[in-house]
Design an enzyme around this catalytic site. Structure first.
Site, short mmCIF file in Angstrom:
data_model
loop_
_atom_site.label_atom_id
_atom_site.label_comp_id
_atom_site.label_asym_id
_atom_site.label_seq_id
_atom_site.Cartn_x
_atom_site.Cartn_y
_atom_site.Cartn_z
N ILE A 183 -16.21 -0.07 -1.99
CA ILE A 183 -16.65 -1.04 -1.19
C ILE A 183 -16.37 -1.82 0.27
O ILE A 183 -16.59 -2.75 1.00
CB ILE A 183 -15.23 -2.31 -1.94
N GLY A 234 -6.66 -0.63 -11.52
CA GLY A 234 -6.24 1.25 -11.05
C GLY A 234 -4.47 1.06 -11.22
O GLY A 234 -4.32 1.49 -12.45
N VAL A 235 -3.48 1.43 -10.42
CA VAL A 235 -2.36 1.24 -9.98
C VAL A 235 -1.65 0.44 -11.66
O VAL A 235 -1.34 0.96 -11.82
CB VAL A 235 -1.94 1.46 -9.16
N GLY A 261 -5.14 2.89 -3.51
CA GLY A 261 -6.36 2.23 -4.11
C GLY A 261 -7.20 1.69 -3.46
O GLY A 261 -7.24 2.35 -1.98
N VAL A 262 -7.91 0.62 -3.91
CA VAL A 262 -8.93 -0.45 -2.97
C VAL A 262 -8.26 -0.81 -2.07
O VAL A 262 -7.96 -0.63 -0.37
CB VAL A 262 -9.66 -0.34 -3.83
N ASP A 263 -6.67 -0.63 -1.79
CA ASP A 263 -5.85 -1.75 -1.14
C ASP A 263 -5.89 -0.39 0.31
O ASP A 263 -6.36 -0.86 1.35
CB ASP A 263 -4.71 -2.12 -1.49
N SER A 287 -6.96 -4.92 -10.47
CA SER A 287 -5.62 -4.72 -12.02
C SER A 287 -6.15 -3.36 -12.58
O SER A 287 -5.08 -2.98 -13.22
CB SER A 287 -4.94 -5.90 -12.40
N1 AR6 Z 1 -13.88 0.68 -3.11
C1 AR6 Z 1 -14.26 -0.08 -5.06
N2 AR6 Z 1 -13.31 0.22 -5.35
C2 AR6 Z 1 -12.00 0.99 -5.70
C3 AR6 Z 1 -12.03 1.47 -4.25
C4 AR6 Z 1 -12.96 1.37 -3.03
N3 AR6 Z 1 -12.74 2.31 -2.24
N4 AR6 Z 1 -10.76 1.91 -4.60
C5 AR6 Z 1 -10.51 2.16 -5.29
N5 AR6 Z 1 -11.06 1.50 -5.89
P1 AR6 Z 1 -6.66 0.00 -7.66
P2 AR6 Z 1 -4.63 -2.56 -8.83
C6 AR6 Z 1 -11.32 1.00 -7.67
O1 AR6 Z 1 -5.12 0.40 -8.47
O2 AR6 Z 1 -4.65 -1.83 -10.22
C7 AR6 Z 1 -2.37 -0.73 -4.59
O3 AR6 Z 1 -1.35 0.71 -4.36
C8 AR6 Z 1 -10.39 1.49 -8.64
O4 AR6 Z 1 -10.95 3.18 -9.38
O5 AR6 Z 1 -7.19 -0.04 -6.07
O6 AR6 Z 1 -5.47 -4.06 -8.69
C9 AR6 Z 1 -1.93 -2.46 -4.11
O7 AR6 Z 1 -1.06 -2.20 -2.76
C10 AR6 Z 1 -9.95 1.14 -9.75
O8 AR6 Z 1 -11.26 0.39 -10.33
O9 AR6 Z 1 -5.66 -1.85 -8.03
C11 AR6 Z 1 -1.03 -2.61 -4.70
O10 AR6 Z 1 0.25 -1.82 -5.01
C12 AR6 Z 1 -9.87 -0.70 -9.08
O11 AR6 Z 1 -10.64 -0.47 -7.66
C13 AR6 Z 1 -1.76 -1.98 -6.70
O12 AR6 Z 1 -2.65 -0.37 -5.47
C14 AR6 Z 1 -8.72 -1.75 -8.42
O13 AR6 Z 1 -7.39 -0.22 -8.60
C15 AR6 Z 1 -2.87 -2.31 -7.17
O14 AR6 Z 1 -3.21 -1.83 -8.26
#
Ligand code: AR6
Length: 173
Positions: free
Chosen positions: A10, A124-125, A31-33, A122
């Site tokens: 993204i 991922g983590v 993660g994405v953050d 939501s």
């Molecule tokens: N581009 C697109 N999607 C992605 C990318 C990317 N570069 N990187 C990861 N994903 P998550 P959550 C996907 O864990 O579950 C953070 O620490 C990933 O594979 O990023 O909402 C925040 O600070 C998954 O399918 O977000 C919060 O503490 C999706 O993005 C917590 O994680 C979401 O995974 C939020 O958890």
């Protein structure tokens, strides 16, 4: 209605806004953050830090959204939203996840922007089962975009497996 599902990083997308799946502090994470903060540069953290707290350490309660510039990202803006942590499905998770999508689109409209990409909030983590999250995301977006040709929404999955789950839900929505 413009709503499509892709597999991509993204942080590489040239959109009016990309959505960050953040935590309530808005001060970054994994993660994405983490990827969005790394790609946007330190100015993003600075901008997030300067957003007001609604309670100690909370700049964005679950289900709400906040907007900042995109800084070094190809996207002009980042819309930060906080998805629900999955607790088994009986803790208003679907309602809160739906609010993330609705509130993000509301900010997009308020800023008169048109193109937006969402990650799988939501999924991922935070542990939300992907198939259930995809049903919420696609039904809310279909509903929101039904009578709105001005907004183009991309659901940006990070793996082919996740793209298939979201595409299947979109086809059924
Ligand atoms: N581009 C697109 N999607 C992605 C990318 C990317 N570069 N990187 C990861 N994903 P998550 P959550 C996907 O864990 O579950 C953070 O620490 C990933 O594979 O990023 O909402 C925040 O600070 C998954 O399918 O977000 C919060 O503490 C999706 O993005 C917590 O994680 C979401 O995974 C939020 O958890």
């Amino acid at each position: 209605m413009f709503l499509k599902v892709i597999t991509a990083d993204i942080t590489r997308l040239r959109m009016d806004a990309i959505v960050n799946a953040a935590n309530p502090s808005l001060l970054g994470g994994g993660g994405v953050d983490g990827a969005i903060h790394r790609a946007a540069g330190a100015a993003l953290l600075q901008a997030c830090r300067s957003l007001p707290e609604c309670s100690p350490g909370v700049r964005c309660p679950t289900g709400e959204a906040r907007i900042t510039p995109g800084f070094a990202l190809p996207a002009l803006y980042v819309i930060h939203t906080v998805g629900p942590v999955w607790h088994g499905g009986q803790a208003d998770e679907a309602l809160l996840l739906a609010r993330c999508y609705r509130n993000s689109l509301r900010l997009l409209r308020e800023q008169q922007l048109h193109t937006i990409a969402f990650p799988a909030i939501s999924c991922g983590v935070y542990g939300y089962p992907a198939d259930a999250a995809a049903v919420v995301a696609t039904s809310i977006l279909r509903d929101e975009l039904q009578h709105d040709d001005a907004i183009e929404v991309t659901l940006c999955c990070f793996s082919e497996a996740m793209r298939e789950v979201f595409q299947r839900a979109l086809n059924a929505a």
